[in-house]
Write an enzyme that holds these catalytic residues in place. Structure first.
Site, PDB file in Angstrom:
ATOM      1  CD  GLU A 116       0.881  29.932  12.060  1.00 63.25           C
ATOM      2  OE1 GLU A 116       0.348  30.996  12.982  1.00 63.25           O
ATOM      3  OE2 GLU A 116       0.150  29.545  10.942  1.00 63.25           O
ATOM      4  CG  HIS A 140       0.175  24.849  15.370  1.00 63.05           C
ATOM      5  ND1 HIS A 140      -1.202  25.126  15.005  1.00 63.05           N
ATOM      6  CD2 HIS A 140       0.352  25.021  13.868  1.00 63.05           C
ATOM      7  CE1 HIS A 140      -1.811  24.637  13.453  1.00 63.05           C
ATOM      8  NE2 HIS A 140      -0.571  24.845  13.004  1.00 63.05           N
ATOM      9  CG  HIS A 142      -1.243  20.821  10.626  1.00 59.90           C
ATOM     10  ND1 HIS A 142      -1.161  20.882   9.493  1.00 59.90           N
ATOM     11  CD2 HIS A 142      -1.522  22.009  11.152  1.00 59.90           C
ATOM     12  CE1 HIS A 142      -0.656  22.546   9.381  1.00 59.90           C
ATOM     13  NE2 HIS A 142      -0.569  22.832  10.156  1.00 59.90           N
ATOM     14  CD  GLU A 170      -6.841   9.772  28.850  1.00 54.59           C
ATOM     15  OE1 GLU A 170      -6.155   9.690  29.960  1.00 54.59           O
ATOM     16  OE2 GLU A 170      -6.343   9.393  27.532  1.00 54.59           O
ATOM     17  CG  HIS A 211      -4.497  25.503  10.196  1.00 52.64           C
ATOM     18  ND1 HIS A 211      -4.096  26.565   9.091  1.00 52.64           N
ATOM     19  CD2 HIS A 211      -3.722  24.496  11.255  1.00 52.64           C
ATOM     20  CE1 HIS A 211      -3.294  27.139  10.244  1.00 52.64           C
ATOM     21  NE2 HIS A 211      -2.286  25.660  10.406  1.00 52.64           N
TER      22      HIS A 211
HETATM   23  P1  13P Z   1       5.649  27.208   9.858  1.00 51.46           P
HETATM   24  O1  13P Z   1       6.221  26.134   8.262  1.00 51.46           O
HETATM   25  O2  13P Z   1       6.111  28.543   9.095  1.00 51.46           O
HETATM   26  O3  13P Z   1       5.914  27.083  10.871  1.00 51.46           O
HETATM   27  O4  13P Z   1       4.112  26.794   9.410  1.00 51.46           O
HETATM   28  C1  13P Z   1       3.437  26.010   9.344  1.00 51.46           C
HETATM   29  C2  13P Z   1       2.466  25.625   9.544  1.00 51.46           C
HETATM   30  O5  13P Z   1       1.550  24.939  10.576  1.00 51.46           O
HETATM   31  C3  13P Z   1       1.432  26.951   9.378  1.00 51.46           C
HETATM   32  O6  13P Z   1       0.135  26.790  10.519  1.00 51.46           O
HETATM   33 ZN    ZN Z   2      -0.625  25.356  10.626  1.00 50.73          ZN
END
Ligand code: 13P
Ligand code: ZN
Length: 286
Positions: A116, A140, A142, A170, A211
């Site tokens: 990413e 980023h 999940h 909040e 995602h």
């Molecule tokens: P990477 O292992 O390349 O960082 O990818 C993980 C991920 O969350 C892709 O969206």
């Molecule tokens: Zn991801």
């Protein structure tokens, strides 16, 4: 100075570990990047190497030419960053056009920066500009509940923002500018990076349908705290929607306006609409 003795590296490692402990980083899921200050980059020069070849970033970020970043490695597990940071993260330098990078430290067992990287760098480029150089962290993760909501709520900024704001008082204070939503797209490339960085012009949060989430902030605490707040709110909404399709009571638009006044934040009126029957139909909850 050694990279691992710096305050930024310690903050970076803690952020990875904090995210893992939240359950947001199964396997290699998620990634983190930090834009070094010129002073931080100068302080670690003795610990850097010249071995890495220049590689294309996959997009162009001229606003970041010559800058240094600490980033997680592609396919590396967030769980392992605290155990062996030199094998799971790296410091990269960008060239004078902002089109190529080279690894100057880390990934000692091989590898490359996160897939990413285009999204991280394009977000950094926007945030550097719109925050007058203040934001340095792009994260980023999940985040389970936020992802779950992307199967239920319409993928609209207005609806995600309003529903998340209503779940915790909040929230409008922590993210008064709201959240942006990106439709499902193939991850890891320039297209999703362009769509995400466009949202970063006005938001500090971009939700990727089915995602995860991207957050931006000035430091690790602010960025992690933002992710944590949005995800907590999403968790409450998942619980509410699991119990009922209509809230008996909630925070009203006028109450949000009163909150904004007392807490000295500006809440865009586009998020403070009156909900109609049509809203609930669109919502597909009836
Ligand atoms: P990477 O292992 O390349 O960082 O990818 C993980 C991920 O969350 C892709 O969206
Ligand atoms: Zn991801």
């Amino acid at each position: 100075m050694k990279v691992l003795d710096t305050k930024f590296a310690k903050g970076f490692i803690k952020c990875c570990d904090d995210g893992f402990r939240q359950g947001w980083h199964e396997r290699n899921g998620g990634n983190l990047s930090y834009r070094l200050t010129p002073e931080e980059a100068a302080s670690i020069q003795d610990d850097l190497n010249e071995d890495g070849a220049w590689q294309p970033i996959g997009t162009s970020v001229p606003g970041l030419a010559g800058e240094y970043f600490m980033v997680t490695g592609s396919g590396k597990y967030m769980r392992n960053v605290i155990l062996d940071p030199a094998a799971n993260t790296c410091v990269v330098e960008l060239d004078d056009k902002g089109e190529n990078y080279r690894i100057r430290w880390g990934l000692v067992e091989g590898g490359r920066p996160t897939s990413e990287l285009p999204s991280h760098l394009m977000n950094h480029e926007v945030k550097k500009r719109v925050t007058a150089n203040r934001h340095r962290v792009i994260y980023h993760a999940h985040t389970t509940n936020t992802i779950a909501l992307t199967f239920v709520l319409p993928l609209k900024d207005e609806i995600f923002t309003r529903e998340l704001w209503e779940m915790a008082t909040e929230c409008p204070v922590v993210f008064p500018e709201g959240v942006g939503v990106v439709d499902w797209m193939v991850p890891g490339g320039r297209d999703i990076a362009v769509a995400t960085s466009k949202l970063m012009e006005q938001y500090n949060v971009a939700i990727w349908a089915h995602h995860g989430m991207f957050c931006s902030g000035a430091d690790f605490d602010e960025t992690f705290g933002l992710m944590h707040t949005v995800e907590k709110s999403a968790e409450i909404l998942v619980k509410v929607l699991s119990m009922t399709d209509r809230k008996r009571q909630t925070i009203t638009p006028d109450e949000f306006r009163a909150l904004a006044k007392d807490f000295h934040v500006t809440l865009p009126e586009k998020f403070l609409f009156e909900k109609s029957e049509h809203y609930y139909k669109d919502y597909s909850l009836d």
